[in-house]
Design a protein around this motif. Structure first.
Motif, mmCIF file in Angstrom:
data_model
loop_
_atom_site.group_PDB
_atom_site.id
_atom_site.type_symbol
_atom_site.label_atom_id
_atom_site.label_comp_id
_atom_site.label_asym_id
_atom_site.label_seq_id
_atom_site.Cartn_x
_atom_site.Cartn_y
_atom_site.Cartn_z
ATOM 1 N N ASN A 45 0.820 -1.213 0.000
ATOM 2 C CA ASN A 45 0.000 0.000 0.000
ATOM 3 C C ASN A 45 0.853 1.261 0.000
ATOM 4 O O ASN A 45 0.466 2.288 -0.576
ATOM 5 C CB ASN A 45 -0.946 -0.003 1.200
ATOM 6 N N ILE A 46 2.009 1.212 0.627
ATOM 7 C CA ILE A 46 2.919 2.356 0.603
ATOM 8 C C ILE A 46 3.545 2.505 -0.778
ATOM 9 O O ILE A 46 3.632 3.619 -1.320
ATOM 10 C CB ILE A 46 4.002 2.200 1.698
ATOM 11 N N ILE A 47 3.956 1.399 -1.373
ATOM 12 C CA ILE A 47 4.553 1.458 -2.709
ATOM 13 C C ILE A 47 3.575 2.035 -3.718
ATOM 14 O O ILE A 47 3.954 2.844 -4.580
ATOM 15 C CB ILE A 47 5.008 0.053 -3.155
ATOM 16 N N GLY A 67 4.265 10.649 -1.741
ATOM 17 C CA GLY A 67 3.430 11.808 -2.041
ATOM 18 C C GLY A 67 2.691 11.719 -3.353
ATOM 19 O O GLY A 67 1.812 12.553 -3.628
ATOM 20 N N LYS A 68 2.996 10.722 -4.183
ATOM 21 C CA LYS A 68 2.308 10.584 -5.465
ATOM 22 C C LYS A 68 0.993 9.830 -5.288
ATOM 23 O O LYS A 68 0.856 8.962 -4.437
ATOM 24 C CB LYS A 68 3.195 9.848 -6.478
ATOM 25 N N GLN A 69 0.008 10.193 -6.131
ATOM 26 C CA GLN A 69 -1.293 9.548 -6.089
ATOM 27 C C GLN A 69 -1.222 8.166 -6.747
ATOM 28 O O GLN A 69 -0.390 7.920 -7.632
ATOM 29 C CB GLN A 69 -2.332 10.408 -6.804
ATOM 30 N N PRO A 70 -2.096 7.242 -6.337
ATOM 31 C CA PRO A 70 -2.066 5.892 -6.907
ATOM 32 C C PRO A 70 -2.146 5.855 -8.430
ATOM 33 O O PRO A 70 -1.434 5.073 -9.070
ATOM 34 C CB PRO A 70 -3.289 5.226 -6.266
ATOM 35 N N HIS A 71 -3.009 6.700 -9.034
ATOM 36 C CA HIS A 71 -3.133 6.647 -10.493
ATOM 37 C C HIS A 71 -1.854 7.119 -11.178
ATOM 38 O O HIS A 71 -1.489 6.626 -12.247
ATOM 39 C CB HIS A 71 -4.331 7.486 -10.965
ATOM 40 N N THR A 72 -1.150 8.057 -10.554
ATOM 41 C CA THR A 72 0.121 8.521 -11.109
ATOM 42 C C THR A 72 1.167 7.421 -11.046
ATOM 43 O O THR A 72 1.955 7.229 -11.985
ATOM 44 C CB THR A 72 0.618 9.766 -10.352
ATOM 45 N N ILE A 73 1.184 6.684 -9.948
ATOM 46 C CA ILE A 73 2.123 5.575 -9.792
ATOM 47 C C ILE A 73 1.818 4.472 -10.801
ATOM 48 O O ILE A 73 2.729 3.883 -11.406
ATOM 49 C CB ILE A 73 2.074 5.048 -8.346
ATOM 50 N N ARG A 80 -0.808 -3.564 -9.661
ATOM 51 C CA ARG A 80 -0.969 -4.481 -8.538
ATOM 52 C C ARG A 80 -2.252 -5.280 -8.646
ATOM 53 O O ARG A 80 -3.209 -4.879 -9.328
ATOM 54 C CB ARG A 80 -0.973 -3.713 -7.211
ATOM 55 N N THR A 81 -2.247 -6.416 -7.982
ATOM 56 C CA THR A 81 -3.480 -7.136 -7.705
ATOM 57 C C THR A 81 -3.733 -7.037 -6.209
ATOM 58 O O THR A 81 -2.855 -6.644 -5.441
ATOM 59 C CB THR A 81 -3.386 -8.618 -8.120
ATOM 60 N N PHE A 82 -4.943 -7.414 -5.783
ATOM 61 C CA PHE A 82 -5.326 -7.285 -4.383
ATOM 62 C C PHE A 82 -5.579 -8.658 -3.771
ATOM 63 O O PHE A 82 -5.927 -9.621 -4.468
ATOM 64 C CB PHE A 82 -6.588 -6.427 -4.243
ATOM 65 N N GLN A 83 -5.426 -8.724 -2.459
ATOM 66 C CA GLN A 83 -5.686 -9.971 -1.743
ATOM 67 C C GLN A 83 -7.135 -10.404 -1.934
ATOM 68 O O GLN A 83 -7.425 -11.579 -2.135
ATOM 69 C CB GLN A 83 -5.369 -9.795 -0.266
ATOM 70 N N ASN A 167 0.068 -1.932 -18.728
ATOM 71 C CA ASN A 167 1.407 -1.902 -19.334
ATOM 72 C C ASN A 167 2.483 -1.594 -18.300
ATOM 73 O O ASN A 167 3.263 -0.654 -18.455
ATOM 74 C CB ASN A 167 1.449 -0.874 -20.473
ATOM 75 N N PRO A 168 2.560 -2.402 -17.235
ATOM 76 C CA PRO A 168 3.488 -2.095 -16.140
ATOM 77 C C PRO A 168 4.917 -2.556 -16.435
ATOM 78 O O PRO A 168 5.156 -3.444 -17.249
ATOM 79 C CB PRO A 168 2.911 -2.891 -14.972
#
Length: 262
Positions: A45-47, A67-73, A80-83, A167-168
């Protein structure tokens, strides 16, 4: 590719992560393991920007993510996938994957409204790419079916395809085999190997030691928010601190190391 330097995370007086240091090289499968509650999902979640570290630095290809937003990352190359499975069950498999491409589709609202040539071309390309990604996880033959018709293991594989649609450069898997039976785990292990062979760097967090040992080239072990061991699978498997963290005993190394290996 990814570096965590002296990362800590506190929730009030609760210390979830303390001075975590990790370096994930490119073109590898890296595992972060640990018992339930060790802080693994907090790391992811931090990454990905869902949480900010209380202190420390997170670098992706040398650029800070703090400090970057999730969509920017995500746009920068991390998926990512989620549990907990988060597929759109009332949408087709193809449309589930196309959703993952939204940041890369540039035809705009006017193109959608007018059904312009650029919109038609982009939509056709998106469908072709989505079909290709579904073929990577052996679901192309079900591309027009609703996601709710899939088995649990198939939904996990669909999530992989959707994550790849962004496209990660780096794919984060959050406890990918949670809730799976042994057969489903073997199938997913096959998919992860294939994805890595296509040139993707993979960072997974998991508590299933057998799954991680069968895939990862390097493993770090998190326990009570601290890294207690890092190295190749054989080194980690036989580390006394890892054995104690998983099984609660350190006085019977021959028995417990065998249990951890299984």
């Amino acid at each position: 590719m990814l570096e965590l330097s002296h990362v800590s995370r506190h929730f009030g007086g609760l210390v979830v992560l303390e001075d975590v240091n990790l370096a994930v090289p490119a073109n590898t499968i890296f595992g972060l393991i640990g018992p339930n509650g060790a802080g693994k999902t907090t790391v992811v979640n931090i990454i990905t920007g869902l949480l900010a570290p209380s202190s420390g630095q997170v670098l992706f290809e040398g650029v800070s993510l703090v400090g970057k937003q999730p969509h920017t990352i995500t746009q920068g190359g991390i998926a990512r996938t989620f549990q907990n499975i988060r597929v759109f069950k009332e949408m087709s498999l193809l449309d589930n994957v196309i959703v993952g491409m939204h940041a890369h589709l540039h035809y705009g609202p006017l193109g959608i409204f007018t059904r312009s040539k650029s919109f038609a071309a982009a939509e056709r390309a998106a469908r072709e790419k989505a079909y290709e990604l579904l073929s990577w996880v052996r679901l192309a033959h079900k591309c027009d079916e609703l996601a709710e018709s899939l088995s649990y293991g198939e939904q996990r594989r669909l999530e992989l395809a959707r994550a790849l649609a962004t496209n990660p450069k780096l794919l984060l898997l959050d406890e990918p085999v949670a809730g799976m039976n042994s057969s489903e785990k073997e199938e997913l292990m096959h998919e992860v190997r294939n994805i890595h062979a296509r040139g993707f760097t993979i960072f997974m967090i998991e508590h299933d030691m057998r799954f991680v040992m069968g895939l990862c080239k390097e493993i770090a072990v998190l326990n009570f928010g601290r890294i207690i061991c890092q190295g190749e699978p054989d080194h980690v498997r036989n580390d006394p601190q890892v054995i104690e963290a998983y099984l609660g005993r350190e006085d019977d190394a021959s028995t417990t190391s065998q249990g951890v290996a299984q």
